[in-house]
Design a protein around this motif. Structure first.
Motif, PDB file in Angstrom:
ATOM      1  N   GLY A 139       0.611  -1.237  -0.088  1.00 37.37           N
ATOM      2  CA  GLY A 139       0.024   0.094   0.081  1.00 37.37           C
ATOM      3  C   GLY A 139       0.889   1.213   0.090  1.00 37.37           C
ATOM      4  N   ASN A 140       2.013   1.351   0.821  1.00 37.56           N
ATOM      5  CA  ASN A 140       2.744   2.196   0.811  1.00 37.56           C
ATOM      6  C   ASN A 140       3.463   2.690  -0.454  1.00 37.56           C
ATOM      7  OD1 ASN A 140       2.630   2.959   3.455  1.00 37.56           O
ATOM      8  ND2 ASN A 140       3.958   1.248   4.269  1.00 37.56           N
ATOM      9  N   GLU A 141       3.790   1.642  -1.114  1.00 39.54           N
ATOM     10  CA  GLU A 141       4.495   1.875  -2.236  1.00 39.54           C
ATOM     11  C   GLU A 141       3.762   2.128  -3.377  1.00 39.54           C
ATOM     12  OE1 GLU A 141       7.492   1.984  -5.027  1.00 39.54           O
ATOM     13  OE2 GLU A 141       7.887   1.377  -2.909  1.00 39.54           O
ATOM     14  N   ALA A 142       2.369   1.352  -3.462  1.00 42.07           N
ATOM     15  CA  ALA A 142       1.513   2.111  -4.371  1.00 42.07           C
ATOM     16  C   ALA A 142       1.105   3.468  -4.439  1.00 42.07           C
ATOM     17  CB  ALA A 142       0.139   1.284  -4.254  1.00 42.07           C
ATOM     18  N   LEU A 143       0.934   4.037  -3.053  1.00 41.29           N
ATOM     19  CA  LEU A 143       0.476   5.354  -2.841  1.00 41.29           C
ATOM     20  C   LEU A 143       1.856   6.328  -3.240  1.00 41.29           C
ATOM     21  CD1 LEU A 143      -1.053   5.631   0.624  1.00 41.29           C
ATOM     22  CD2 LEU A 143      -1.843   6.359  -1.614  1.00 41.29           C
ATOM     23  N   ASP A 189     -13.262   6.305   6.734  1.00 40.62           N
ATOM     24  CA  ASP A 189     -13.996   6.176   8.060  1.00 40.62           C
ATOM     25  C   ASP A 189     -12.901   6.714   9.395  1.00 40.62           C
ATOM     26  OD1 ASP A 189     -14.884   4.959  10.258  1.00 40.62           O
ATOM     27  OD2 ASP A 189     -15.919   3.446   9.462  1.00 40.62           O
ATOM     28  N   ASN A 190     -13.468   7.441  10.037  1.00 36.10           N
ATOM     29  CA  ASN A 190     -12.624   7.812  11.166  1.00 36.10           C
ATOM     30  C   ASN A 190     -11.967   6.833  12.215  1.00 36.10           C
ATOM     31  OD1 ASN A 190     -11.268  10.185  12.310  1.00 36.10           O
ATOM     32  ND2 ASN A 190     -12.648   9.684  14.250  1.00 36.10           N
ATOM     33  N   GLU A 191     -12.952   5.534  11.895  1.00 35.15           N
ATOM     34  CA  GLU A 191     -12.469   4.474  12.788  1.00 35.15           C
ATOM     35  C   GLU A 191     -11.599   3.527  12.100  1.00 35.15           C
ATOM     36  OE1 GLU A 191     -15.732   2.867  15.101  1.00 35.15           O
ATOM     37  OE2 GLU A 191     -16.626   4.914  15.200  1.00 35.15           O
ATOM     38  N   LYS A 201      -3.622   5.376   8.997  1.00 30.72           N
ATOM     39  CA  LYS A 201      -2.221   5.269   9.212  1.00 30.72           C
ATOM     40  C   LYS A 201      -1.527   5.291   7.832  1.00 30.72           C
ATOM     41  CE  LYS A 201       1.285   2.651  11.764  1.00 30.72           C
ATOM     42  NZ  LYS A 201       1.611   1.460  12.472  1.00 30.72           N
ATOM     43  N   LEU A 202      -2.003   4.428   7.011  1.00 31.88           N
ATOM     44  CA  LEU A 202      -1.329   4.545   5.686  1.00 31.88           C
ATOM     45  C   LEU A 202      -1.088   5.753   4.953  1.00 31.88           C
ATOM     46  CD1 LEU A 202      -0.449   2.701   3.111  1.00 31.88           C
ATOM     47  CD2 LEU A 202      -2.709   2.658   2.603  1.00 31.88           C
ATOM     48  N   PHE A 203      -2.254   6.559   4.941  1.00 32.27           N
ATOM     49  CA  PHE A 203      -2.265   7.836   4.162  1.00 32.27           C
ATOM     50  C   PHE A 203      -1.391   8.681   4.950  1.00 32.27           C
ATOM     51  CE2 PHE A 203      -5.921   5.730   1.994  1.00 32.27           C
ATOM     52  CZ  PHE A 203      -5.585   6.061   0.643  1.00 32.27           C
ATOM     53  N   GLU A 204      -1.542   8.824   6.404  1.00 30.38           N
ATOM     54  CA  GLU A 204      -0.715   9.620   7.246  1.00 30.38           C
ATOM     55  C   GLU A 204       0.577   9.526   6.953  1.00 30.38           C
ATOM     56  OE1 GLU A 204      -2.005   9.078  11.147  1.00 30.38           O
ATOM     57  OE2 GLU A 204      -3.737  10.479  11.014  1.00 30.38           O
ATOM     58  N   GLY A 260       2.187  11.090   3.836  1.00 31.38           N
ATOM     59  CA  GLY A 260       1.959  12.702   3.728  1.00 31.38           C
ATOM     60  C   GLY A 260       0.555  13.278   3.784  1.00 31.38           C
ATOM     61  N   PHE A 261      -0.312  12.359   3.521  1.00 34.45           N
ATOM     62  CA  PHE A 261      -1.779  13.121   3.633  1.00 34.45           C
ATOM     63  C   PHE A 261      -2.045  13.658   4.955  1.00 34.45           C
ATOM     64  CE2 PHE A 261      -2.047  10.605  -0.194  1.00 34.45           C
ATOM     65  CZ  PHE A 261      -3.135  10.763  -0.917  1.00 34.45           C
ATOM     66  N   THR A 262      -2.731  14.666   5.150  1.00 38.86           N
ATOM     67  CA  THR A 262      -3.029  15.246   6.280  1.00 38.86           C
ATOM     68  C   THR A 262      -4.501  15.609   6.465  1.00 38.86           C
ATOM     69  OG1 THR A 262      -2.737  17.456   5.599  1.00 38.86           O
ATOM     70  CG2 THR A 262      -0.928  16.534   6.745  1.00 38.86           C
ATOM     71  N   VAL A 263      -5.187  15.274   7.727  1.00 29.46           N
ATOM     72  CA  VAL A 263      -6.651  15.432   7.900  1.00 29.46           C
ATOM     73  C   VAL A 263      -6.982  16.986   7.818  1.00 29.46           C
ATOM     74  CG1 VAL A 263      -8.361  15.374   9.538  1.00 29.46           C
ATOM     75  CG2 VAL A 263      -6.640  13.348   9.498  1.00 29.46           C
ATOM     76  N   GLN A 264      -7.923  17.188   6.946  1.00 28.29           N
ATOM     77  CA  GLN A 264      -8.246  18.674   6.672  1.00 28.29           C
ATOM     78  C   GLN A 264      -9.795  18.935   7.305  1.00 28.29           C
ATOM     79  OE1 GLN A 264      -6.396  20.968   5.791  1.00 28.29           O
ATOM     80  NE2 GLN A 264      -4.521  19.281   5.563  1.00 28.29           N
ATOM     81  N   ALA A 265     -10.627  17.877   7.339  1.00 35.01           N
ATOM     82  CA  ALA A 265     -11.990  18.143   7.842  1.00 35.01           C
ATOM     83  C   ALA A 265     -12.554  16.763   8.337  1.00 35.01           C
ATOM     84  CB  ALA A 265     -12.809  18.568   6.533  1.00 35.01           C
ATOM     85  N   ARG A 266     -13.631  17.077   9.153  1.00 33.83           N
ATOM     86  CA  ARG A 266     -14.276  15.844   9.743  1.00 33.83           C
ATOM     87  C   ARG A 266     -15.753  15.889   9.094  1.00 33.83           C
ATOM     88  NH1 ARG A 266     -12.933  13.418  14.340  1.00 33.83           N
ATOM     89  NH2 ARG A 266     -14.144  11.996  15.030  1.00 33.83           N
ATOM     90  N   LEU A 267     -16.353  14.822   8.553  1.00 32.68           N
ATOM     91  CA  LEU A 267     -17.574  14.566   8.043  1.00 32.68           C
ATOM     92  C   LEU A 267     -18.437  13.828   9.199  1.00 32.68           C
ATOM     93  CD1 LEU A 267     -16.632  13.801   4.366  1.00 32.68           C
ATOM     94  CD2 LEU A 267     -17.277  16.256   5.125  1.00 32.68           C
ATOM     95  N   LYS A 268     -19.571  14.773   9.713  1.00 35.58           N
ATOM     96  CA  LYS A 268     -20.286  13.883  10.781  1.00 35.58           C
ATOM     97  C   LYS A 268     -21.261  12.972  10.101  1.00 35.58           C
ATOM     98  CE  LYS A 268     -22.383  14.303  15.050  1.00 35.58           C
ATOM     99  NZ  LYS A 268     -21.874  13.377  15.683  1.00 35.58           N
ATOM    100  N   ASP A 269     -21.395  11.893  10.796  1.00 34.54           N
ATOM    101  CA  ASP A 269     -22.222  10.769  10.286  1.00 34.54           C
ATOM    102  C   ASP A 269     -22.350  10.447   8.995  1.00 34.54           C
ATOM    103  OD1 ASP A 269     -22.940  10.614  12.938  1.00 34.54           O
ATOM    104  OD2 ASP A 269     -25.174  11.645  12.454  1.00 34.54           O
TER     105      ASP A 269
END
Length: 173
Positions: free
Chosen positions: A107-111, A132-134, A140-143, A146-155
């Motif tokens: 997954g890391n290599e593909a990203l 999904d936040n859970e 962890k893979l995306f972080e 180098g991806f960073t969380v920019q927004a939270r989408l409720k429900d």
């Protein structure tokens, strides 16, 4: 093949008809349906048509699906660019690694390769993913890439008959 260089353990390539059984197994794995938008099984006929009729042109299809193949030539997963917006130079990323090949760095290599492709070939401004936040593994893979969380989408997502929050993660190229 995309940007596969010596020393890389993974090759990304367009889907071929010989990938039909692998694609069928991934698309019909009900345990993965909660992570995407599909919740119905696909027939081999419809997937065969998808492979045959795909133009492999992200500008025409607004998406691109690539097979992840390891050094032994085994299909280990899929990575997608979709919701491609050529005007805004962004695309959403989706990735799935087959259960038996998880936790091996594929997954890391593909990203890494899809990020390089997005920057060097498509000249994208950003890639994003909605997770999904859970789903700690995906976050962890995306972080790690180098991806960073920019927004939270409720429900945002329904799983196990309960709504869950999701996060929008971005990577600026």
């Amino acid at each position: 093949m995309i940007l596969n260089k010596p020393g890389q353990t993974l090759r990304l390539r367009a889907l071929e008809l010989e990938d039909l059984d692998f694609l069928y197994s991934i698309e019909n794995d009900e345990s993965l349906w909660d992570f995407g938008c599909a919740n119905v099984p696909y027939s081999k006929y419809s997937l065969n048509n998808y492979i045959i009729n795909g133009t492999c042109d992200i500008y025409a299809d607004k998406q691109m699906r690539l097979l992840m193949e390891n050094e032994e030539g085994k299909s280990v997963g899929l990575i997608d660019l979709f919701n491609f917006e050529p005007k805004h130079l962004r695309a959403e990323v989706g990735i799935v690694v087959a259960r038996e090949f998880r936790n091996r760095g594929y997954g890391n290599e593909a990203l890494k390769q899809i990020i390089a492709y997005g920057k060097q070939t498509l000249h994208l401004h950003q890639l994003y993913v909605i997770v999904d936040n859970e789903n700690t593994y995906s976050k962890k893979l995306f972080e790690g890439a180098g991806f960073t969380v920019q927004a939270r989408l409720k429900d945002w997502v329904m799983r196990d008959n309960h709504y869950r929050d999701a996060v929008v993660m971005q990577f600026f190229l």
